[in-house]
Write a protein that holds these residues in place. Structure first.
Motif, PDB file in Angstrom:
ATOM      1  N   ASN A 125       0.850  -1.187   0.000  1.00  0.00           N
ATOM      2  CA  ASN A 125       0.000   0.000   0.000  1.00  0.00           C
ATOM      3  C   ASN A 125       0.888   1.241   0.000  1.00  0.00           C
ATOM      4  O   ASN A 125       2.076   1.159   0.288  1.00  0.00           O
ATOM      5  CB  ASN A 125      -0.988  -0.015   1.171  1.00  0.00           C
ATOM      6  CG  ASN A 125      -0.296  -0.168   2.502  1.00  0.00           C
ATOM      7  OD1 ASN A 125       0.902   0.055   2.622  1.00  0.00           O
ATOM      8  ND2 ASN A 125      -1.057  -0.524   3.519  1.00  0.00           N
ATOM      9  N   PRO A 126       0.337   2.407  -0.339  1.00  0.00           N
ATOM     10  CA  PRO A 126       1.150   3.613  -0.497  1.00  0.00           C
ATOM     11  C   PRO A 126       1.727   4.174   0.796  1.00  0.00           C
ATOM     12  O   PRO A 126       2.513   5.113   0.760  1.00  0.00           O
ATOM     13  CB  PRO A 126       0.187   4.632  -1.113  1.00  0.00           C
ATOM     14  CG  PRO A 126      -1.050   3.912  -1.441  1.00  0.00           C
ATOM     15  CD  PRO A 126      -1.043   2.602  -0.759  1.00  0.00           C
TER      16      PRO A 126
ATOM     17  N   GLY B 150       8.056   6.990  -4.281  1.00  0.00           N
ATOM     18  CA  GLY B 150       7.767   8.372  -4.663  1.00  0.00           C
ATOM     19  C   GLY B 150       9.000   9.205  -4.937  1.00  0.00           C
ATOM     20  O   GLY B 150       9.044   9.972  -5.899  1.00  0.00           O
TER      21      GLY B 150
ATOM     22  N   GLY C 284       5.508   3.712  -0.027  1.00  0.00           N
ATOM     23  CA  GLY C 284       5.177   4.962  -0.707  1.00  0.00           C
ATOM     24  C   GLY C 284       6.344   5.927  -0.842  1.00  0.00           C
ATOM     25  O   GLY C 284       6.689   6.343  -1.950  1.00  0.00           O
TER      26      GLY C 284
ATOM     27  N   ILE D 180       3.198   5.007  -7.546  1.00  0.00           N
ATOM     28  CA  ILE D 180       3.007   4.182  -6.358  1.00  0.00           C
ATOM     29  C   ILE D 180       1.799   3.263  -6.498  1.00  0.00           C
ATOM     30  O   ILE D 180       1.890   2.062  -6.238  1.00  0.00           O
ATOM     31  CB  ILE D 180       2.868   5.075  -5.100  1.00  0.00           C
ATOM     32  CG1 ILE D 180       4.131   5.917  -4.929  1.00  0.00           C
ATOM     33  CG2 ILE D 180       2.610   4.241  -3.865  1.00  0.00           C
ATOM     34  CD1 ILE D 180       3.988   7.047  -3.945  1.00  0.00           C
ATOM     35  N   MET D 181       0.665   3.781  -6.899  1.00  0.00           N
ATOM     36  CA  MET D 181      -0.550   2.971  -6.989  1.00  0.00           C
ATOM     37  C   MET D 181      -0.427   1.903  -8.075  1.00  0.00           C
ATOM     38  O   MET D 181      -0.889   0.777  -7.908  1.00  0.00           O
ATOM     39  CB  MET D 181      -1.781   3.840  -7.246  1.00  0.00           C
ATOM     40  CG  MET D 181      -2.269   4.598  -6.028  1.00  0.00           C
ATOM     41  SD  MET D 181      -2.426   3.603  -4.529  1.00  0.00           S
ATOM     42  CE  MET D 181      -3.675   2.429  -4.982  1.00  0.00           C
TER      43      MET D 181
ATOM     44  N   CYS E 223       1.694  -0.849  -6.545  1.00  0.00           N
ATOM     45  CA  CYS E 223       0.963  -1.587  -5.508  1.00  0.00           C
ATOM     46  C   CYS E 223      -0.037  -2.563  -6.133  1.00  0.00           C
ATOM     47  O   CYS E 223      -0.128  -3.723  -5.708  1.00  0.00           O
ATOM     48  CB  CYS E 223       0.240  -0.628  -4.569  1.00  0.00           C
ATOM     49  SG  CYS E 223       1.358   0.281  -3.495  1.00  0.00           S
TER      50      CYS E 223
END
Length: 148
Positions: free
Chosen positions: A19-20, A29, A25, A35-36, A39
């Motif tokens: 998850n971010p 980043g 994250g 990121i998404m 994931c």
């Protein structure tokens, strides 16, 4: 023309639970990786694995902000602790305080061979016997007794 590789990033993420939030994250980043997108791809790829099992992943990221990743097998220490029925905590590599003097659990050679088969592609071994010796050595270093 080939994409220009900017670098590699190694992370250890629980299977199916990327998850971010930190640490995933921020690590992605600051390198400009979506990121998404990572994931979703990681969770889809590790869907068949046991949920929550820490899985090493190597992410290669490129200048055009795209990425590729390789999912490796779970660490031998986690698999050994699971086979010996030890408590899996925040620190996956813990075992005996004085390995060689005290034992915290037992695994059979059959369990060691099973773990070696699972980790074979990530180990520096030519055959299953050599891989089993590597895993058995890790078990002894953790204070886990290997029985026949």
């Amino acid at each position: 023309m080939a994409k220009k590789l900017l670098g590699h990033l190694k992370l250890q993420i629980p299977a199916g639970q990327a998850n971010p939030s930190p640490p995933v994250g921020p690590a992605l980043g600051q390198r400009g990786i979506n990121i998404m997108e990572f994931c979703k791809a990681f969770n889809a790829k590790t869907q068949g694995m046991e949920q929550g099992l820490p899985v090493p992943v190597v992410i290669s990221y490129y200048q055009d902000k795209s990425f590729t990743f390789i999912v490796k097998s779970p660490p031998a220490t986690v698999l050994l602790k699971k086979a010996a029925k030890l408590k899996l905590g925040k620190k996956p590599a813990s075992g005996a305080n004085k390995p060689g003097y005290e034992t915290v659990g037992k695994v059979t050679m059959a369990q060691v061979r099973e773990i070696a088969e699972m980790k074979m592609e990530d180990l520096n071994a030519n055959d299953l016997d050599a891989a089993s010796k590597i895993i058995a050595g890790s078990a002894r270093a953790m204070g886990i007794e290997v029985t026949e």
